[in-house]
Design a protein around this motif. Structure first.
Motif, PDB file in Angstrom:
ATOM      1  N   THR A  73     -12.767  23.243   9.676  1.00 50.12           N
ATOM      2  CA  THR A  73     -12.716  22.551  10.969  1.00 50.12           C
ATOM      3  C   THR A  73     -12.959  21.058  10.853  1.00 50.12           C
ATOM      4  N   GLU A  74     -13.934  20.658  10.045  1.00 50.76           N
ATOM      5  CA  GLU A  74     -14.291  19.249   9.927  1.00 50.76           C
ATOM      6  C   GLU A  74     -13.598  18.561   8.766  1.00 50.76           C
ATOM      7  N   LEU A  75     -12.663  19.242   8.102  1.00 48.43           N
ATOM      8  CA  LEU A  75     -11.974  18.667   6.954  1.00 48.43           C
ATOM      9  C   LEU A  75     -10.604  18.135   7.364  1.00 48.43           C
ATOM     10  N   ASP A  76     -10.192  17.028   6.760  1.00 51.81           N
ATOM     11  CA  ASP A  76      -8.830  16.565   7.003  1.00 51.81           C
ATOM     12  C   ASP A  76      -7.880  17.316   6.069  1.00 51.81           C
ATOM     13  N   ASP A  77      -6.582  17.067   6.236  1.00 51.63           N
ATOM     14  CA  ASP A  77      -5.590  17.820   5.475  1.00 51.63           C
ATOM     15  C   ASP A  77      -5.780  17.667   3.973  1.00 51.63           C
ATOM     16  N   ALA A  78      -6.043  16.439   3.528  1.00 53.70           N
ATOM     17  CA  ALA A  78      -6.200  16.195   2.092  1.00 53.70           C
ATOM     18  C   ALA A  78      -7.399  16.947   1.534  1.00 53.70           C
ATOM     19  N   ALA A  79      -8.488  16.963   2.290  1.00 54.35           N
ATOM     20  CA  ALA A  79      -9.692  17.651   1.827  1.00 54.35           C
ATOM     21  C   ALA A  79      -9.472  19.161   1.770  1.00 54.35           C
ATOM     22  N   MET A  99      -6.597  20.745   1.216  1.00 57.07           N
ATOM     23  CA  MET A  99      -5.767  21.069   0.062  1.00 57.07           C
ATOM     24  C   MET A  99      -6.528  20.906  -1.245  1.00 57.07           C
ATOM     25  N   THR A 100      -7.450  19.967  -1.291  1.00 58.36           N
ATOM     26  CA  THR A 100      -8.299  19.821  -2.475  1.00 58.36           C
ATOM     27  C   THR A 100      -9.196  21.035  -2.643  1.00 58.36           C
ATOM     28  N   ARG A 101      -9.765  21.505  -1.535  1.00 59.01           N
ATOM     29  CA  ARG A 101     -10.618  22.700  -1.593  1.00 59.01           C
ATOM     30  C   ARG A 101      -9.825  23.929  -2.026  1.00 59.01           C
ATOM     31  N   LEU A 102      -8.531  23.933  -1.718  1.00 59.29           N
ATOM     32  CA  LEU A 102      -7.673  25.061  -2.089  1.00 59.29           C
ATOM     33  C   LEU A 102      -7.100  24.916  -3.500  1.00 59.29           C
ATOM     34  N   GLY A 103      -7.498  23.865  -4.189  1.00 54.53           N
ATOM     35  CA  GLY A 103      -7.035  23.671  -5.557  1.00 54.53           C
ATOM     36  C   GLY A 103      -5.681  23.026  -5.680  1.00 54.53           C
ATOM     37  N   ARG A 104      -5.207  22.358  -4.609  1.00 52.42           N
ATOM     38  CA  ARG A 104      -3.890  21.719  -4.630  1.00 52.42           C
ATOM     39  C   ARG A 104      -4.000  20.268  -4.161  1.00 52.42           C
ATOM     40  N   PRO A 105      -4.821  19.463  -4.821  1.00 54.75           N
ATOM     41  CA  PRO A 105      -4.973  18.061  -4.384  1.00 54.75           C
ATOM     42  C   PRO A 105      -3.649  17.321  -4.466  1.00 54.75           C
ATOM     43  N   GLY A 106      -3.411  16.473  -3.471  1.00 57.46           N
ATOM     44  CA  GLY A 106      -2.195  15.688  -3.449  1.00 57.46           C
ATOM     45  C   GLY A 106      -1.003  16.395  -2.837  1.00 57.46           C
TER      46      GLY A 106
END
Length: 321
Positions: free
Chosen positions: A126-132, A134-141
Motif C-alpha cells: 500500500t505504501e510502496l511506489d511501483d519501483a519499490a 517491483m524491487t520487492r518482487l525481485g524485478r528491479p527496473g
C-alpha cells in the motif's frame, strides 16, 4: 465395578470427541502462529471463542499422537466443529482461504485497487511506489504494467498482497515464455516483451476470442508495412485518469508515448494484462492481408484489406442512422 467405571469414562471421552463445541459466534477465526505449542494452542482455541476446556483439548492433542503434525495457519471453525474434527483440520492444514480475481484487460491501477479491497489480505504494498514493489518482487527496473497474469488467486487470512503479486508475476513469466517459444517464426517482434505489448493491445481491442488472431494479424501486418498502429486503447491508456469515457479527435492528435496515432511501432509498455487467448493470438496471428477492422456493434469486428473497403464498413456499421 472398575471395569464399568472405565467403560463409562471411555464412552464419555468418545462422546466428547465427536460432540460439536459451542462457539461464541456462527464462525470463529483461529490463527496459529509458527512454533505454537499444543498446550498454548489449546488455550488459543478457547480464547478465540470456542467453549472447550483447554486442559481436555491439550490432553486430546497429546493422546492422539498427532500434536507434532499441527500446521500453523488461519482456520475458520463453524458450529459443526468437534475436538476430533478440529485436530484433523489442523493436521491436514485445511486453512480458510479467501480469493482475489485479477481480470483480463485490467491495468496496473485496477490491480492495486483490487488488492486493496481484497478480504483479509495484508496490504504490504500500500505504501510502496511501483519501483519499490517491483524491487520487492525481485524485478528491479521492470515496470509493473501487464506483468501479472489475470486469474483467481487464493490466499489465507493475513497473507501479504506481495505474495499474491509474486504468484501472478511468475504465472505471467511462464505463460509468456511458453508463448514466445512456440511463436510463428516470421513475426516482426524482437522479444517476449514486444509480444506482451502486442497481446495487451489485442486484449483491449476485443473480448471475442475468435477475433483475436485476426486483430493480431492486422497489427502484425501494419508493423511489417511500417504503418502506424492507430489503436484507440493505447491512446486511452496514455491519457490515464484524464480519460472521461469519450475519445475525441484532439485526444488522437495529442502526443504521448502510448499514442499510436502519433508514434510508429509498438508503445513502450503493455497497456493491460493480457490473458492466455491474447498471448497466443499475438504469437500466432491469423494469416490475412487485413490492415483495418471496425466493430460491428455485436461484439465482433469486420476486417478489411484496403482503406476503401474499410471506409465502406465504417459507414455500414458505425454511421447507421
Amino acid at each position: 465395578m472398575l471395569v464399568l467405571v472405565a467403560a463409562a469414562l471411555g464412552g464419555a471421552v468418545y462422546w466428547w470427541l465427536d460432540a460439536p463445541m459451542r462457539l461464541a459466534a456462527p464462525t470463529i477465526d483461529l490463527s496459529i502462529e509458527p512454533g505454537t505449542s499444543p498446550r498454548a494452542l489449546a488455550q488459543d482455541v478457547q480464547d478465540a471463542g470456542v467453549d472447550v476446556n483447554p486442559l481436555f483439548l491439550y490432553a486430546w492433542f497429546r493422546f492422539s499422537g498427532q500434536a507434532r503434525g499441527i500446521k500453523a495457519g488461519s482456520y475458520e471453525l463453524d458450529a459443526t466443529i468437534t475436538p476430533r474434527r478440529l485436530l484433523s483440520k489442523l493436521v491436514r492444514g485445511e486453512e480458510a482461504l479467501r480469493a482475489v480475481t485479477l481480470v483480463e484487460g485490467w491495468n496496473w491501477r485496477q490491480v492495486r485497487q483490487a488488492l486493496a479491497r481484497a478480504d483479509q489480505l495484508k496490504g504490504d504494498s500500500t505504501e510502496l511506489d511501483d519501483a519499490a514493489i517491483m524491487t520487492r518482487l525481485g524485478r528491479p527496473g521492470t515496470l509493473p504494467e501487464g506483468r501479472f497474469y489475470p486469474d483467481t488467486y487464493t490466499y489465507s487470512k493475513g497473507s501479504s498482497d506481495l505474495a499474491v503479486l509474486q504468484r501472478a508475476l511468475r504465472a505471467m513469466d511462464k505463460k509468456l515464455e511458453a508463448a514466445w517459444q512456440a511463436r510463428d517464426p516470421n513475426l516482426p517482434l524482437k522479444s517476449p516483451d514486444e509480444a506482451l505489448i502486442l497481446a495487451s493491445i489485442v486484449e483491449k481491442e476485443t473480448g471475442r476470442g475468435s477475433d483475436r488472431p485476426l486483430i493480431a494479424s492486422v497489427f502484425v501486418n501494419r508493423l511489417r508495412s511500417g504503418m502506424l498502429l492507430q489503436t484507440d486503447p493505447t491512446v486511452i491508456y496514455g491519457m490515464g485518469e484524464r480519460f472521461d469515457g469519450n475519445l475525441r479527435k484532439r485526444d488522437l492528435l495529442t502526443d504521448t508515448p502510448w499514442n499510436t496515432y502519433t508514434r510508429a511501432g509498438l508503445p513502450p509498455t503493455p497497456i493491460a494484462m493480457p490473458g492466455r487467448g491474447a498471448l497466443l493470438a499475438a504469437v500466432h496471428p491469423a494469416e490475412s492481408r487485413s490492415l483495418y477492422f471496425v466493430a460491428r456493434g455485436d461484439g465482433s469486428s469486420h476486417f478489411s484489406a484496403t482503406l476503401d473497403e474499410h471506409n465502406r464498413a465504417v459507414n455500414q456499421f458505425q454511421r447507421r442512422p
